[in-house]
Design a protein around this motif. Structure first.
Motif, PDB file in Angstrom:
ATOM      1  N   ASP A 161      20.380  22.567 -59.960  1.00 37.84           N
ATOM      2  CA  ASP A 161      20.358  23.232 -61.045  1.00 37.84           C
ATOM      3  C   ASP A 161      21.702  22.658 -62.021  1.00 37.84           C
ATOM      4  O   ASP A 161      22.076  23.165 -62.741  1.00 37.84           O
ATOM      5  N   LYS A 162      21.804  21.425 -61.533  1.00 35.70           N
ATOM      6  CA  LYS A 162      23.160  20.541 -62.080  1.00 35.70           C
ATOM      7  C   LYS A 162      22.809  19.428 -62.613  1.00 35.70           C
ATOM      8  O   LYS A 162      23.407  18.788 -63.522  1.00 35.70           O
ATOM      9  N   GLU A 185      27.192  19.723 -66.245  1.00 33.78           N
ATOM     10  CA  GLU A 185      28.516  19.911 -66.585  1.00 33.78           C
ATOM     11  C   GLU A 185      29.423  19.259 -67.427  1.00 33.78           C
ATOM     12  O   GLU A 185      30.000  19.781 -68.163  1.00 33.78           O
ATOM     13  N   LEU A 531      32.614  32.846 -58.486  1.00 31.77           N
ATOM     14  CA  LEU A 531      31.430  32.008 -58.952  1.00 31.77           C
ATOM     15  C   LEU A 531      30.426  32.675 -59.689  1.00 31.77           C
ATOM     16  O   LEU A 531      29.860  32.500 -60.913  1.00 31.77           O
ATOM     17  N   ALA A 532      30.073  34.019 -59.181  1.00 31.11           N
ATOM     18  CA  ALA A 532      29.373  35.139 -59.700  1.00 31.11           C
ATOM     19  C   ALA A 532      29.788  35.444 -61.034  1.00 31.11           C
ATOM     20  O   ALA A 532      28.927  35.507 -61.950  1.00 31.11           O
ATOM     21  N   GLU A 535      29.113  32.667 -63.285  1.00 35.35           N
ATOM     22  CA  GLU A 535      27.618  32.480 -63.935  1.00 35.35           C
ATOM     23  C   GLU A 535      27.240  33.461 -64.866  1.00 35.35           C
ATOM     24  O   GLU A 535      26.689  33.323 -65.843  1.00 35.35           O
ATOM     25  N   GLN A 538      28.671  32.493 -67.848  1.00 41.02           N
ATOM     26  CA  GLN A 538      27.844  31.371 -68.493  1.00 41.02           C
ATOM     27  C   GLN A 538      26.583  32.175 -69.287  1.00 41.02           C
ATOM     28  O   GLN A 538      26.305  31.323 -70.265  1.00 41.02           O
ATOM     29  N   GLU A 539      26.109  32.803 -68.575  1.00 40.96           N
ATOM     30  CA  GLU A 539      24.708  33.554 -69.131  1.00 40.96           C
ATOM     31  C   GLU A 539      25.304  34.188 -70.423  1.00 40.96           C
ATOM     32  O   GLU A 539      24.259  34.260 -71.376  1.00 40.96           O
TER      33      GLU A 539
END
Length: 617
Positions: A161-162, A185, A531-532, A535, A538-539
């Motif tokens: 996914d990157k 990124e 990280l969660a 994310e 980010q969403e």
């Protein structure tokens, strides 16, 4: 496996076929439009199409773009529900890309990435777009670096996914075999320098990403089709050839499809259809062998596998030598008769797995050799005495008899005894007792003949006293050897202490490493939580960017409308200014005419005999 549309050779198709791998049967779905998902302004039926892209999303299949009949100006997105077997047209918003076919679509979560393709006029494209499946918003993606050239019928894969990877395809005038990657990124394109096999240029191939391996099969040019299956290792950046199919394989057709099926804990590549001279409906399966590479920590072996000579330097920490053994060793050195026996008991009653096993074996060999030498010398002395007795008279023969009886009694009563579990040992006190008893018996039988006789020819003693001196000399040599063995034992004890210290340091280091490992695991958990949260952020940022983009689009429309209104207003103002200028000119002309009329009236008044009233204008 879901199959939608395609070219049958007689025209485009719009049907949906499903292959069940449990039953190995095809089934045709009766597709009906879903009214409450499809607005009235959108078409309610999927048009026949080819060159489109199918992407799975949960329990839905998404159809993006393609060459359809009738043609469209923008890329359309359709969703097929597998459970209800219904199509619905997605009402997309934002900057919708132009209609195209031969493009690539990859999915990352709830986002679709579209690249390249060929528009309805035949022009090759290399633009990059994103479609959000939550807000149904199209957004163009801006990037830096030298990206892939315009192309169609290429293959694309999204790793972790990157990273987006693009390979091959058909440009305007040539077939390509280059490989590009886009880092999401940094949003920078870069061309990859690969190793291993160098693939030939090809277009119309199919690719499937399985773990870190990207399987690409088929493809070619107008003149040649390739039958090998390429494997690209994403981590090693290396090409290799996995297998080569026959010329009649499905993978040598044009326009075939390839999907990854994971069935009963196995992975398969399933190829279907395409056309060579005529359209095909064959299905081929390629099984992927997954080599499981497991890494494990190996513990140190419990038992030492070194040779015996090297094991003498190692003392087992589980069987330490206590102070009792040292005391036994000292007492053994002080007592002449029981020195070797105490040493054997103190050194050999230990665990055989300990480091003293080499000392025990050395001492055992030395005792055996010493016992054999003594036995040999006793036999030689006995033979020599018997020879001397045969030359002498009966009286001397009786004088040497006590020596023989002493040796026989020593042999029968076990003065020289052997034990299976311990080395040979001698009881020197018993030997001396037997010597005294023999001398006493000899004196009783014959008082005139002493035990010890001197050989008249050699001048050496042949009696039991000489044997005792020999035994004492051997005992002194054995004591010296015992002292050397004691030195070795002390060295072994010192090495044991050193090994115990080393073991304690190893245990401490292990505890420190376990503590560091626990801290690392805590840090990893914290990083996972971060990280969660990142994310989620980010969403949220993506949703906010989508909202901002939609607001910007709406503002742009409003600004364009206001500009149009302003232009119309300016035009009206300009026309009004022209009219006003004409009216001013007309008013000025009227003033001039009024002035001329005043002058004429004045001249008429001057000519008239009688004055008249003034005329006001």
């Amino acid at each position: 496996m879901v199959l939608v549309g395609g070219d049958s050779g007689q025209g485009l198709l719009d049907d949906v076929q499903i292959l069940d791998f449990n039953k190995l049967t095809w089934s045709t779905t009766k597709v009906a439009p879903k009214a409450f998902f499809t607005p009235s302004s959108l078409p309610s039926k999927v048009p026949p199409c080819k060159g489109h892209s199918l992407v799975s999303w949960g329990k839905k299949i998404l159809l993006i773009g393609g060459k359809s009949n009738p043609t469209c100006e923008r890329v359309s997105v359709w969703a097929f529900d597998i459970e209800t077997e219904c199509w619905s047209c997605v009402e997309a918003k934002g900057d919708i890309p132009v209609a195209r076919s031969g493009h690539s679509v990859t999915r990352s979560g709830s986002v679709l990435i579209l690249f390249g393709g060929e528009d309805v006029k035949g022009r090759k494209l290399n633009d990059l777009h994103m479609f959000d499946l939550k807000s149904f918003m199209w957004l163009p993606l801006h990037y830096t670096g030298t990206g892939p050239s315009a192309r169609s019928n290429h293959v694309a894969a999204l790793y972790d996914d990157k990273t987006l990877i693009i390979f091959g395809g058909a440009a305007k005038s040539r077939i390509l075999n280059d490989l590009y990657s886009l880092d999401f990124e940094t949003m920078v394109w870069s061309r990859l320098k690969t190793r291993g096999f160098h693939p030939s240029p090809r277009a119309g191939c199919c690719g499937v990403l399985c773990g870190t391996k990207w399987y690409i099969t088929g493809g070619g040019s107008r003149k040649k089709r390739y039958a090998e299956t390429l494997v690209f290792d994403v981590l090693k950046v290396e090409w290799s050839v996995s297998a080569t199919a026959s010329s009649s394989s499905v993978t040598t057709n044009k326009g075939f499809s390839l999907v990854l099926i994971q069935h009963k804990e196995k992975s398969f590549l399933v190829a279907f259809g395409g056309s060579k001279k005529e359209p095909s409906n064959q299905v081929e399966v390629f099984m992927i062998e997954q080599s499981k590479q497991s890494m494990c920590l190996r513990s140190a072996p419990e038992k030492c596998s070194l040779p015996v000579d090297n094991c003498s330097k190692i003392v087992s920490p589980s069987c330490p030598i206590d102070s009792i053994a040292k005391q036994n060793l000292k007492s053994a050195l002080e007592q002449n008769g029981s020195s070797r026996k105490s040493l054997s008991e103190s050194s050999m009653d230990q665990n055989p797995a300990s480091g003293n096993i080499s000392l025990r074996k050395q001492f055992h060999h030395e005792e055996c050799s010493l016992q054999m030498k003594m036995q040999k010398e006793l036999e030689e002395d006995r033979n020599r005495e018997w020879n001397d007795n045969s030359l002498q008279s009966n009286a001397p023969a009786q004088k040497t008899k006590p020596v023989d009886s002493m040796l026989e009694m020593a042999a029968t009563k076990g003065i020289m005894n052997a034990d299976h579990d311990s080395p040979f040992s001698f009881d020197y006190e018993n030997i001396r007792d037997y010597q005294k008893q023999a001398n006493l018996n000899a004196s009783l039988e014959d008082d005139a003949i002493p035990l010890q006789e001197i050989d008249e020819k050699t001048g050496s003693s042949t009696g039991p006293a000489n044997v005792c001196e020999l035994y004492e000399a051997k005992l002194a040599a054995t004591l010296r050897k015992n002292s050397s063995l004691e030195g070795q034992l002390s060295a072994a004890l010192a090495s044991r202490e050193a090994m115990e210290k080393y073991l304690s340091t190893v245990i401490k280091s292990r505890q420190e490493m376990e503590k560091k490992l626990a801290d690392s695991m805590k840090e990893i958990d914290l990083l996972k939580e971060k990280l969660a949260s990142a994310e989620l952020a980010q969403e949220e940022a993506n949703s906010l960017s989508n909202i901002v983009h939609s607001d910007n689009v709406r503002l742009e429309h409003d600004v364009a409308f206001l500009k149009a209104v302003l232009d119309d207003t300016q035009k009206e103002l300009h026309s009004t200014r022209g009219v006003l200028a004409g009216e001013r000119a007309r008013a000025f002309q009227l003033q001039v005419e009024v002035f001329h009329l005043k002058q004429r009236l004045q001249s008429l008044e001057n000519r008239a005999p009688t004055p008249r009233k003034p005329f006001n204008v």
